[in-house]
Write a protein that holds these residues in place. Structure first.
Motif, PDB file in Angstrom:
ATOM      1  N   MET A   1      20.969 -11.998  54.308  1.00 46.20           N
ATOM      2  CA  MET A   1      19.509 -11.958  54.284  1.00 46.20           C
ATOM      3  C   MET A   1      19.032 -10.554  54.653  1.00 46.20           C
ATOM      4  O   MET A   1      19.556  -9.931  55.567  1.00 46.20           O
ATOM      5  N   SER A   2      18.037 -10.041  53.927  1.00 48.49           N
ATOM      6  CA  SER A   2      17.530  -8.697  54.179  1.00 48.49           C
ATOM      7  C   SER A   2      16.853  -8.614  55.541  1.00 48.49           C
ATOM      8  O   SER A   2      16.402  -9.621  56.099  1.00 48.49           O
ATOM      9  N   THR A   3      16.777  -7.384  56.058  1.00 45.70           N
ATOM     10  CA  THR A   3      16.140  -7.163  57.358  1.00 45.70           C
ATOM     11  C   THR A   3      14.695  -7.626  57.352  1.00 45.70           C
ATOM     12  O   THR A   3      14.228  -8.286  58.292  1.00 45.70           O
ATOM     13  N   GLU A   4      13.961  -7.299  56.272  1.00 43.96           N
ATOM     14  CA  GLU A   4      12.545  -7.677  56.245  1.00 43.96           C
ATOM     15  C   GLU A   4      12.373  -9.194  56.194  1.00 43.96           C
ATOM     16  O   GLU A   4      11.455  -9.752  56.805  1.00 43.96           O
ATOM     17  N   LYS A   5      13.284  -9.880  55.482  1.00 42.30           N
ATOM     18  CA  LYS A   5      13.186 -11.332  55.404  1.00 42.30           C
ATOM     19  C   LYS A   5      13.470 -11.966  56.771  1.00 42.30           C
ATOM     20  O   LYS A   5      12.787 -12.903  57.195  1.00 42.30           O
ATOM     21  N   GLN A   6      14.492 -11.441  57.452  1.00 39.76           N
ATOM     22  CA  GLN A   6      14.777 -11.919  58.809  1.00 39.76           C
ATOM     23  C   GLN A   6      13.579 -11.711  59.725  1.00 39.76           C
ATOM     24  O   GLN A   6      13.228 -12.579  60.523  1.00 39.76           O
ATOM     25  N   SER A   7      12.945 -10.533  59.607  1.00 35.97           N
ATOM     26  CA  SER A   7      11.799 -10.221  60.453  1.00 35.97           C
ATOM     27  C   SER A   7      10.633 -11.151  60.155  1.00 35.97           C
ATOM     28  O   SER A   7       9.986 -11.672  61.077  1.00 35.97           O
ATOM     29  N   TYR A 130       0.757  -3.903  63.610  1.00 34.41           N
ATOM     30  CA  TYR A 130       1.398  -2.955  62.682  1.00 34.41           C
ATOM     31  C   TYR A 130       2.814  -2.626  63.125  1.00 34.41           C
ATOM     32  O   TYR A 130       3.729  -2.530  62.305  1.00 34.41           O
ATOM     33  N   HIS A 131       3.013  -2.461  64.434  1.00 35.14           N
ATOM     34  CA  HIS A 131       4.340  -2.053  64.908  1.00 35.14           C
ATOM     35  C   HIS A 131       5.377  -3.167  64.802  1.00 35.14           C
ATOM     36  O   HIS A 131       6.566  -2.934  64.989  1.00 35.14           O
ATOM     37  N   HIS A 132       4.941  -4.390  64.484  1.00 36.32           N
ATOM     38  CA  HIS A 132       5.871  -5.506  64.275  1.00 36.32           C
ATOM     39  C   HIS A 132       6.372  -5.588  62.836  1.00 36.32           C
ATOM     40  O   HIS A 132       7.399  -6.212  62.581  1.00 36.32           O
ATOM     41  N   PHE A 133       5.645  -4.999  61.908  1.00 32.90           N
ATOM     42  CA  PHE A 133       5.982  -5.171  60.497  1.00 32.90           C
ATOM     43  C   PHE A 133       7.282  -4.447  60.164  1.00 32.90           C
ATOM     44  O   PHE A 133       7.464  -3.283  60.543  1.00 32.90           O
ATOM     45  N   PRO A 134       8.194  -5.085  59.429  1.00 36.43           N
ATOM     46  CA  PRO A 134       9.435  -4.396  59.067  1.00 36.43           C
ATOM     47  C   PRO A 134       9.203  -3.244  58.092  1.00 36.43           C
ATOM     48  O   PRO A 134       9.958  -2.277  58.066  1.00 36.43           O
ATOM     49  N   GLU A 192      11.988  -4.821  69.820  1.00 35.18           N
ATOM     50  CA  GLU A 192      11.456  -5.913  70.623  1.00 35.18           C
ATOM     51  C   GLU A 192      12.310  -7.163  70.446  1.00 35.18           C
ATOM     52  O   GLU A 192      13.080  -7.272  69.490  1.00 35.18           O
ATOM     53  N   GLU A 193      12.157  -8.108  71.376  1.00 35.69           N
ATOM     54  CA  GLU A 193      13.017  -9.285  71.403  1.00 35.69           C
ATOM     55  C   GLU A 193      12.984 -10.081  70.113  1.00 35.69           C
ATOM     56  O   GLU A 193      13.978 -10.700  69.717  1.00 35.69           O
ATOM     57  N   VAL A 194      11.851 -10.087  69.435  1.00 32.85           N
ATOM     58  CA  VAL A 194      11.747 -10.852  68.199  1.00 32.85           C
ATOM     59  C   VAL A 194      12.490 -10.175  67.045  1.00 32.85           C
ATOM     60  O   VAL A 194      12.664 -10.752  65.975  1.00 32.85           O
ATOM     61  N   GLY A 195      12.975  -8.946  67.290  1.00 32.58           N
ATOM     62  CA  GLY A 195      13.864  -8.310  66.322  1.00 32.58           C
ATOM     63  C   GLY A 195      13.301  -7.104  65.609  1.00 32.58           C
ATOM     64  O   GLY A 195      14.004  -6.438  64.847  1.00 32.58           O
ATOM     65  N   ASN A 196      12.034  -6.772  65.835  1.00 23.39           N
ATOM     66  CA  ASN A 196      11.438  -5.673  65.073  1.00 23.39           C
ATOM     67  C   ASN A 196      11.634  -4.322  65.749  1.00 23.39           C
ATOM     68  O   ASN A 196      11.697  -4.211  66.975  1.00 23.39           O
ATOM     69  N   TYR A 197      11.736  -3.301  64.939  1.00 20.35           N
ATOM     70  CA  TYR A 197      11.637  -1.923  65.411  1.00 20.35           C
ATOM     71  C   TYR A 197      10.165  -1.633  65.680  1.00 20.35           C
ATOM     72  O   TYR A 197       9.286  -2.110  64.952  1.00 20.35           O
TER      73      TYR A 197
END
Length: 302
Positions: A1-7, A130-134, A192-197
């Motif tokens: 699964m792609s990073t953006e899909k996981q996010s 915005y900072h959560h978006f992959p 962050e804990e939810v996985g995003n840069y």
């Protein structure tokens, strides 16, 4: 699964993990109402971020809030008489907020692929999302597409563009070993804990983004506001609280350092305009301390 899909999946399910029951969700709404009614520290922190949009609510406009998981940002504009639609990738809280009368309209939306037509809303407001978006640039281009007048982002400020000494150290260290500086600069690459840069905002990047697609103007305002403390969040934001007095002292020091360019502001509000705003809005922005960048037209595009 792609990073953006996981996010996307992680973020859409985050509220269900944090608030697994209806009782927990109702408590979150009740806590927010308590903060509003009692003017708590938590409420004070959030009001300062929302107040950055004050120059744009001088008359009734249509608004879209993006990444507004609880609908609380939309409620701010709703109470000011604005025509506002709340959106988030999760549908956990938005229906509940509507039930409580906090918002009238909402939609479940992925910020990177909004379903609205071009130029649907006067303003798009995106606070601390915005900072959560992959792929945040995809999201901001989508927001620009859907906006008529401007996109307003309120996000963590990227410090390196404002701290030439830090930039110099980075350049020197990276010549020898790109991992060496990370031993000391722990959050150089933040996750962050939810996985995003964590994508932080800088004035220069927003300047380039706007110029690249021929937009006429951007504006910026920075504030210091990173003082959340869970233990003191529901204390009153006045001098009856020792915690709040401590926050005010820290704020005074940080504002002094920011004023004399010894540190960047902790939070940056970036406004990306699709057209030059009215004189009334320009005057209100200047009064509130916004720095305004008006761009020359590209001489090679007719």
């Amino acid at each position: 699964m792609s990073t953006e899909k996981q996010s996307h999946e992680a973020h859409s399910g985050w509220y269900e993990v944090q608030y697994a029951t209806r009782e927990a969700q109702e408590k979150a709404i009740a806590d927010w109402k308590y903060d509003q009614e009692n003017k708590t520290i938590n409420n004070w922190i959030h009001r300062r971020l929302l107040a950055l949009a004050d120059p744009f609510v001088l008359s009734k406009k249509s608004w879209l809030t993006v990444g507004d998981g609880y609908g609380f940002d939309a409620n701010h504009f709703y109470k000011k008489g604005q025509d506002v639609t709340a959106t988030d990738i999760s549908d956990t809280f938005l229906p509940l907020s509507k039930e409580h009368g906090l918002i009238e309209k909402y939609a479940v939306e992925n910020a990177e692929k909004l379903t609205f037509a071009d130029n649907t809303f006067d303003y798009i407001f995106c606070k601390e999302a915005y900072h959560h978006f992959p792929r945040p640039y995809m999201a901001v281009y989508e927001m620009i597409r859907v906006a008529k007048e401007a996109v307003i982002l309120v996000e963590p400020h990227d410090p390196i563009a404002k701290m030439p000494l830090l930039l110099a150290f980075r350049n020197i260290f990276d010549r020898w070993n790109t991992a060496l500086l990370q031993k000391y600069w722990k959050n150089r690459y933040s996750f962050e804990e939810v996985g995003n840069y964590v994508f932080k905002l800088s004035e220069r990047e927003m300047d380039k983004l706007a110029n690249g697609i021929g937009l006429p103007m951007v504006a910026f305002k920075g504030i210091n506001n990173n003082y959340y403390n869970a233990a003191a969040a529901q204390e009153k934001a006045d001098n009856s609280s020792a915690a709040f007095k401590k926050i005010k002292r820290k704020l005074a020091v940080h504002d002094f350092l920011t004023k004399f360019s010894l540190m960047p502001s902790q939070v940056l509000c970036a406004v990306i305009f699709k057209k030059i705003p009215s004189d009334q809005v320009l005057e209100a922005m200047k009064k509130e301390g916004f720095q305004i960048h008006v761009f020359p037209k590209n001489p090679y595009l007719k």
